[in-house]
Design a protein around this motif. Structure first.
Motif, short mmCIF file in Angstrom:
data_model
loop_
_atom_site.label_atom_id
_atom_site.label_comp_id
_atom_site.label_asym_id
_atom_site.label_seq_id
_atom_site.Cartn_x
_atom_site.Cartn_y
_atom_site.Cartn_z
N GLU A 71 64.05 -3.63 -4.50
CA GLU A 71 63.58 -5.08 -4.18
C GLU A 71 64.12 -5.71 -2.97
N ILE A 72 65.44 -5.39 -2.77
CA ILE A 72 66.05 -5.91 -1.65
C ILE A 72 65.47 -5.30 -0.27
N GLY A 73 65.14 -4.28 -0.27
CA GLY A 73 64.85 -3.47 0.73
C GLY A 73 63.51 -3.81 1.25
N LEU A 74 62.61 -4.24 0.13
CA LEU A 74 61.21 -4.91 0.33
C LEU A 74 61.41 -6.14 1.05
N ALA A 75 62.15 -6.86 0.39
CA ALA A 75 62.53 -8.17 1.11
C ALA A 75 62.94 -8.01 2.53
N LEU A 76 63.87 -7.25 2.95
CA LEU A 76 64.35 -7.08 4.21
C LEU A 76 63.00 -6.68 5.28
N LEU A 77 62.23 -5.69 4.72
CA LEU A 77 61.21 -5.18 5.42
C LEU A 77 60.12 -6.59 5.70
N LEU A 78 59.99 -7.25 4.59
CA LEU A 78 58.98 -8.33 4.76
C LEU A 78 59.53 -9.48 5.58
N ALA A 87 54.83 -2.21 2.73
CA ALA A 87 55.62 -3.04 1.98
C ALA A 87 54.89 -3.69 1.02
N ALA A 88 53.86 -4.33 1.28
CA ALA A 88 52.78 -5.00 0.34
C ALA A 88 52.15 -4.16 -0.57
N VAL A 89 51.79 -2.81 -0.32
CA VAL A 89 51.43 -1.64 -1.17
C VAL A 89 52.08 -1.42 -2.30
N ILE A 90 53.60 -1.23 -1.71
CA ILE A 90 54.76 -0.90 -2.84
C ILE A 90 54.85 -2.21 -3.69
N SER A 91 54.77 -3.34 -3.13
CA SER A 91 54.77 -4.61 -4.09
C SER A 91 53.73 -4.52 -4.85
N THR A 97 53.06 -2.67 -12.18
CA THR A 97 54.01 -1.88 -13.29
C THR A 97 54.77 -2.91 -14.04
N PHE A 98 55.12 -4.09 -13.41
CA PHE A 98 55.82 -5.07 -14.31
C PHE A 98 54.76 -5.50 -15.23
N ILE A 99 53.63 -6.20 -14.55
CA ILE A 99 52.62 -6.66 -15.69
C ILE A 99 52.13 -5.91 -16.52
N ALA A 100 51.94 -4.49 -16.49
CA ALA A 100 51.75 -3.76 -17.43
C ALA A 100 52.87 -3.62 -18.47
N ALA A 101 54.14 -3.62 -18.01
CA ALA A 101 55.39 -3.41 -19.03
C ALA A 101 55.37 -4.69 -19.78
N ILE A 102 55.37 -5.67 -19.07
CA ILE A 102 55.30 -6.99 -19.92
C ILE A 102 54.26 -6.91 -21.02
N ALA A 103 52.95 -6.75 -20.68
CA ALA A 103 51.70 -6.79 -21.60
C ALA A 103 52.21 -5.80 -22.65
N LEU A 147 48.51 -9.61 1.83
CA LEU A 147 49.11 -8.73 2.67
C LEU A 147 48.57 -7.43 3.02
N VAL A 148 48.09 -6.70 1.90
CA VAL A 148 47.59 -5.51 2.26
C VAL A 148 46.13 -5.39 2.82
N VAL A 149 45.53 -6.49 2.79
CA VAL A 149 44.24 -6.72 3.46
C VAL A 149 44.52 -7.39 4.95
N ARG A 150 45.54 -8.27 4.82
CA ARG A 150 45.70 -8.88 6.36
C ARG A 150 47.24 -8.90 6.71
N PRO A 151 47.59 -7.66 7.09
CA PRO A 151 49.24 -7.63 7.14
C PRO A 151 49.63 -8.19 8.70
N ARG A 152 48.84 -8.21 9.49
CA ARG A 152 49.13 -9.01 10.76
C ARG A 152 49.79 -10.59 10.51
N SER A 153 50.78 -10.66 10.99
CA SER A 153 51.40 -11.87 10.86
C SER A 153 52.33 -12.42 12.17
N ARG A 154 52.54 -13.51 12.19
CA ARG A 154 53.53 -14.21 13.38
C ARG A 154 54.94 -13.85 13.32
#
Length: 163
Positions: A71-78, A87-91, A97-103, A147-154
């Motif tokens: 989670e921290i690695g994803l935060a740093l990349l983002l 990073a968005a695909v992994i997110s 996975t989290f939604i399925a686990a909670i459900a 972000l998967v669809v539109r990853p380009r950002s400023r």
């Protein structure tokens, strides 16, 4: 009509990278918050993973101890904007996975706190917040899908590298 559609298209083309920037930084805050809340006490994070009763015991500690670092690695990349689409695909995968686990936990009648932002484990049935947790994660999922669809950002490494 064609002229107004072109204006709208140009405005969207200008706004989309800024929307992606906000989405990227917002999702980074979520991952940083989740990871930092767990990393100081990985045993509690492992206990939260165990409470779901989904993984075999041999995987509980590796997942509980490793998830905060992911989670921290994803935060740093983002935050720096490097490999935003990856990073968005992994997110997306993590959030699904989290939604399925909670459900799954909810459907099996197990009363736990999700441990999404630290803590976690068994709670009284009246203290569960499954619907809110799933709706929250669906919101984060929509941001990640953007972000998967539109990853380009400023202000991102990807844009400096022309990726």
């Amino acid at each position: 009509m064609a002229g107004s559609e072109q204006v709208v298209g140009r405005r969207f083309a200008v706004a989309a990278p800024w929307i992606s920037t906000v989405a990227r930084l917002g999702l980074a805050v979520v991952w940083a918050w989740a990871g930092l809340a767990k990393i100081s006490d990985p045993a509690v994070a492992a206990q939260a993973v165990r409470a779901y009763r989904i993984l075999p015991e041999g995987l509980v500690k590796p997942v509980g101890y490793g998830l905060p670092f992911l989670e921290i690695g994803l935060a740093l990349l983002l935050v720096i904007g490097l490999g935003v689409r990856i990073a968005a695909v992994i997110s997306v995968i993590l959030l699904l996975t989290f939604i399925a686990a909670i459900a799954s936990t909810w459907a099996r009648g197990i009363a736990i706190d999700c441990g999404c932002f630290g803590g976690g484990g068994a709670v009284a049935a009246s203290q569960t917040q499954y619907l809110q947790e799933i709706l929250r994660d669906i919101g984060f999922l929509l941001v990640a899908l953007w972000l998967v669809v539109r990853p380009r950002s400023r202000v991102s490494v990807d844009s400096w590298l022309a990726l």
